[in-house]
Design an enzyme around this catalytic site. Structure first.
Site, PDB file in Angstrom:
ATOM      1  N   LYS A  62       6.740  35.338   0.610  1.00  0.00           N
ATOM      2  CA  LYS A  62       7.658  36.695  -0.085  1.00  0.00           C
ATOM      3  C   LYS A  62       7.937  37.635   0.390  1.00  0.00           C
ATOM      4  CE  LYS A  62       6.400  32.585  -3.924  1.00  0.00           C
ATOM      5  NZ  LYS A  62       5.943  32.369  -4.973  1.00  0.00           N
ATOM      6  N   GLN A 121       1.994  35.706  -8.815  1.00  0.00           N
ATOM      7  CA  GLN A 121       1.311  34.075  -8.284  1.00  0.00           C
ATOM      8  C   GLN A 121       0.469  33.667  -9.501  1.00  0.00           C
ATOM      9  OE1 GLN A 121       3.265  33.190  -5.485  1.00  0.00           O
ATOM     10  NE2 GLN A 121       2.140  31.089  -5.627  1.00  0.00           N
ATOM     11  N   ASP A 130      10.660  34.531 -11.916  1.00  0.00           N
ATOM     12  CA  ASP A 130      10.462  32.986 -11.668  1.00  0.00           C
ATOM     13  C   ASP A 130      11.606  31.978 -13.199  1.00  0.00           C
ATOM     14  OD1 ASP A 130       9.028  32.532  -9.427  1.00  0.00           O
ATOM     15  OD2 ASP A 130       6.931  33.268 -10.604  1.00  0.00           O
TER      16      ASP A 130
END
Ligand code: NAD
Length: 283
Positions: free
Chosen positions: A52, A96, A119
């Site tokens: 990322k 994460q 997200d």
């Protein structure tokens, strides 16, 4: 032989487009920035976070990484999220997953400002996806939609079968296919006669987390087969939820693992981060 849907190539194209867009935005004073938080030492998560960061670099997006020790408390993590929610240089925040067991995942997701939730896991964004009026699309299902587009198939009226009903893949995937007028069936661990269902699919999405679970005999001739699974075998090799060898003989188009859905997820995260910068600017 099935057409290979190369996520790696499509994602490179999307990232190049985003790089140009980011350059333009910067001229207007809009600077996308992503904060990635990782708690603990999970090796797969470390790789995802690194990828990322690299994608941010490739797109010219500013990024900050917070690598916190395993023993970080929930309160400490919530405090960091609160700081990032208020930080102007950060347009997107990503924690994460999975987080260590002593931290409640739902509490963490709920703490992220929905306007920075790149997200799209926050209930506000989940609800917006349900009603079809959303800024952020969850990255993996969004990447899958791009690959389906790449296959050339029109979702409208097609039988779409998703194996897996998780909040991050299966359920939002169903919504996105439904918004494009697919006829959607969601299968899961309690589904009976699974093969009967998968065999009926014009578009089959596998998000199960079991290596080689979907075999060629479960696939309709010519179907588009999207393999979301990322499983590490004992020999350390990566494999998907679809048994590629038997599936590619039947499918019309298929994603490889690795190099299929995985890179698309990251490209979509970049897209959401850029969108967050634009949306937050105009609010
Ligand atoms: P999950 O464990 O949350 O969900 C798995 C789903 O599979 C469940 O809904 C369950 O009902 C279903 N299932 C389990 N056994 C089944 C069976 N025998 N028959 C039918 N359905 C069954 O997993 P997830 O988070 O949705 O991830 C699924 C896979 O996708 C994993 O391999 C994960 O690593 C991978 N993944 C990849 C990406 C990517 O970027 N490519 C992103 C997220 C997840």
């Amino acid at each position: 032989m099935a057409k290979l849907l190369m996520g790696k190539e499509v994602s490179a194209r999307i990232k190049a487009e985003l790089k140009a867009e980011v350059e333009e935005l910067k001229k207007q004073g809009i600077n996308p920035g992503l904060a990635v938080i990782i708690v603990g030492e999970d090796p797969a998560s470390q790789v995802y976070v690194r990828n990322k960061e690299l994608a941010c670099e490739a797109c010219g997006i500013y990024s900050e990484k917070y690598a916190l020790p395993e023993e970080t408390t929930q309160e400490e993590l919530l405090k960091l999220i609160d700081t990032l929610n208020k930080k102007e240089s950060i347009s997107g925040i990503l924690v994460q997953l999975p987080v260590p067991k002593h931290i409640d995942e739902k509490t963490i997701i709920n703490a992220i400002d929905p306007k920075k939730d790149v997200d799209a896991f926050h209930p506000v964004n989940v609800g917006k996806i349900m009603v079809g009026n959303y800024d952020f699309v969850p990255c993996t299902p969004a990447g899958v939609m791009e690959l389906i587009k790449e296959s050339g198939i029109d979702v409208c009226g097609k039988e779409c079968v998703i194996v897996g009903r998780s909040n991050i893949v299966g359920k939002p995937q169903a919504m996105l296919l439904l918004h494009q007028n697919g006829t959607v069936t969601i299968c899961h661990s309690k589904t009976k006669n699974l093969k009967e269902k998968t065999k009926n699919a014009d578009i089959l999405v596998a998000a199960v987390g079991i290596p080689n679970f979907i075999t060629g005999d479960m696939i309709k001739e010519g179907a588009v087969v999207i393999d979301v699974g990322i499983n590490r075998l004992e020999n350390k090799k990566l494999c998907g939820d679809v048994e590629f060898e038997s599936a590619e003989k039947v499918a019309g188009a298929i994603t490889p693992v690795p190099g299929g859905v995985g890179p698309m997820t990251i490209a979509m995260l970049m897209k959401n981060t850029v969108k967050a910068a634009v949306v937050n600017q105009s609010k």
